[in-house]
Write a protein that holds these residues in place. Structure first.
Motif, PDB file in Angstrom:
ATOM      1  N   VAL A 146      31.359  63.474  40.225  1.00  0.00           N
ATOM      2  CA  VAL A 146      30.758  62.413  41.040  1.00  0.00           C
ATOM      3  C   VAL A 146      31.317  61.069  40.601  1.00  0.00           C
ATOM      4  CG1 VAL A 146      28.581  61.247  41.602  1.00  0.00           C
ATOM      5  CG2 VAL A 146      28.669  63.744  41.466  1.00  0.00           C
ATOM      6  N   VAL A 147      31.627  60.205  41.573  1.00  0.00           N
ATOM      7  CA  VAL A 147      32.162  58.873  41.273  1.00  0.00           C
ATOM      8  C   VAL A 147      31.058  58.035  40.633  1.00  0.00           C
ATOM      9  CG1 VAL A 147      33.130  56.759  42.239  1.00  0.00           C
ATOM     10  CG2 VAL A 147      33.851  58.989  43.133  1.00  0.00           C
ATOM     11  N   LYS A 148      31.330  57.506  39.446  1.00  0.00           N
ATOM     12  CA  LYS A 148      30.363  56.692  38.707  1.00  0.00           C
ATOM     13  C   LYS A 148      30.588  55.201  38.907  1.00  0.00           C
ATOM     14  CE  LYS A 148      28.743  60.469  36.955  1.00  0.00           C
ATOM     15  NZ  LYS A 148      27.541  61.058  37.495  1.00  0.00           N
ATOM     16  N   ALA A 149      31.836  54.810  39.208  1.00  0.00           N
ATOM     17  CA  ALA A 149      32.134  53.390  39.392  1.00  0.00           C
ATOM     18  C   ALA A 149      33.352  53.242  40.288  1.00  0.00           C
ATOM     19  CB  ALA A 149      32.381  52.704  38.055  1.00  0.00           C
ATOM     20  N   SER A 154      35.942  49.062  32.701  1.00  0.00           N
ATOM     21  CA  SER A 154      35.661  48.444  31.406  1.00  0.00           C
ATOM     22  C   SER A 154      35.239  49.537  30.443  1.00  0.00           C
ATOM     23  CB  SER A 154      34.539  47.408  31.535  1.00  0.00           C
ATOM     24  OG  SER A 154      33.309  48.057  31.826  1.00  0.00           O
ATOM     25  N   THR A 155      35.256  49.223  29.164  1.00  0.00           N
ATOM     26  CA  THR A 155      34.817  50.208  28.180  1.00  0.00           C
ATOM     27  C   THR A 155      33.345  50.547  28.396  1.00  0.00           C
ATOM     28  OG1 THR A 155      34.362  48.436  26.594  1.00  0.00           O
ATOM     29  CG2 THR A 155      36.502  49.513  26.442  1.00  0.00           C
ATOM     30  N   ASP A 159      32.245  54.313  28.813  1.00  0.00           N
ATOM     31  CA  ASP A 159      31.327  54.874  27.816  1.00  0.00           C
ATOM     32  C   ASP A 159      30.029  55.356  28.450  1.00  0.00           C
ATOM     33  OD1 ASP A 159      33.161  54.392  25.826  1.00  0.00           O
ATOM     34  OD2 ASP A 159      32.224  52.535  25.137  1.00  0.00           O
ATOM     35  N   ARG A 160      29.525  54.611  29.423  1.00  0.00           N
ATOM     36  CA  ARG A 160      28.290  55.013  30.102  1.00  0.00           C
ATOM     37  C   ARG A 160      28.503  56.327  30.855  1.00  0.00           C
ATOM     38  NH1 ARG A 160      25.754  51.416  34.813  1.00  0.00           N
ATOM     39  NH2 ARG A 160      27.651  52.222  35.738  1.00  0.00           N
TER      40      ARG A 160
END
Length: 200
Positions: A146-149, A154-155, A159-160
């Motif tokens: 699933v696309v998260k962003a 960014s780190t 990381d999230r």
């Protein structure tokens, strides 16, 4: 004359202020299943025919670019820095997908020493699936596909996404933890045998 010049400058400033900000455009797929990849040619750690399922359980940082795009060229060093930063992580992968040919990409890669994996999709099948219209455009795809962003790299974002993909470890029941601690004590001197029995 001055009034006309002032009016022209004012009109330009107002037009610039009302223009939409420059940036990547593609489909914002955040929260949706990422479209499949089309990789007929690849290099630097990725094989032709690689699919999205090859990255299952890992965060995929995906960048769309092409060689003659000036904005792409200026953004690639930062992509390399991020790829280097996560090089030791088994849960994060980087992929730069070029809507281009190897003859165009090779000189750019050699001249700048880029080492991140590169997929070549000269027919533009994958960019079309993602709805990419301007370059560069970036997506962060979670381990669940699933696309998260979208267009935010960014780190913190990476990381999230990696933290949400990490397997949840079930807590150890209290009885098992107590037994483990007693076993860790091992053999104790006779003087401390009562303390071990009390711990049990």
């Amino acid at each position: 004359m001055r009034q006309r010049l002032f009016a022209a400058v004012t009109a330009l400033v107002l037009a610039a202020a009302s223009a939409p900000p420059a940036g990547a455009t593609g489909n914002d797929l955040t929260g949706q299943r990422a479209p499949e990849l089309n990789i007929p040619q690849a290099l630097q750690g990725v094989a032709p025919g690689t699919t999205l399922s090859s990255y299952a359980g890992k965060v995929l940082v995906l960048k769309f670019f092409f060689a003659s795009c000036p904005t792409c060229q200026t953004s690639l060093p930062e992509f390399q820095r991020l790829a280097d930063r996560y090089a030791g992580r088994a849960d994060v992968r980087f992929l730069a997908l070029a809507y281009d040919t190897w003859d165009n990409i090779a000189p750019l890669v050699r001249a700048n020493g880029y080492t991140f994996p590169i997929a070549l999709d000269p027919s533009g099948v994958t960019p079309k699936r993602y709805g990419v219209h301007t370059y560069p455009t970036e997506y962060v795809v979670g381990g669940d596909g699933v696309v998260k962003a979208y267009d935010t790299l960014s780190t913190w974002v990476i990381d999230r996404a990696a933290a949400s993909a990490a397997p949840v470890v079930a807590p150890i029941p209290p009885e098992a933890m107590r037994e483990r601690r007693i076993q860790e004590l091992g053999d104790v001197p006779t003087v401390l045998a009562a303390a071990k029995d009390a711990a049990a």
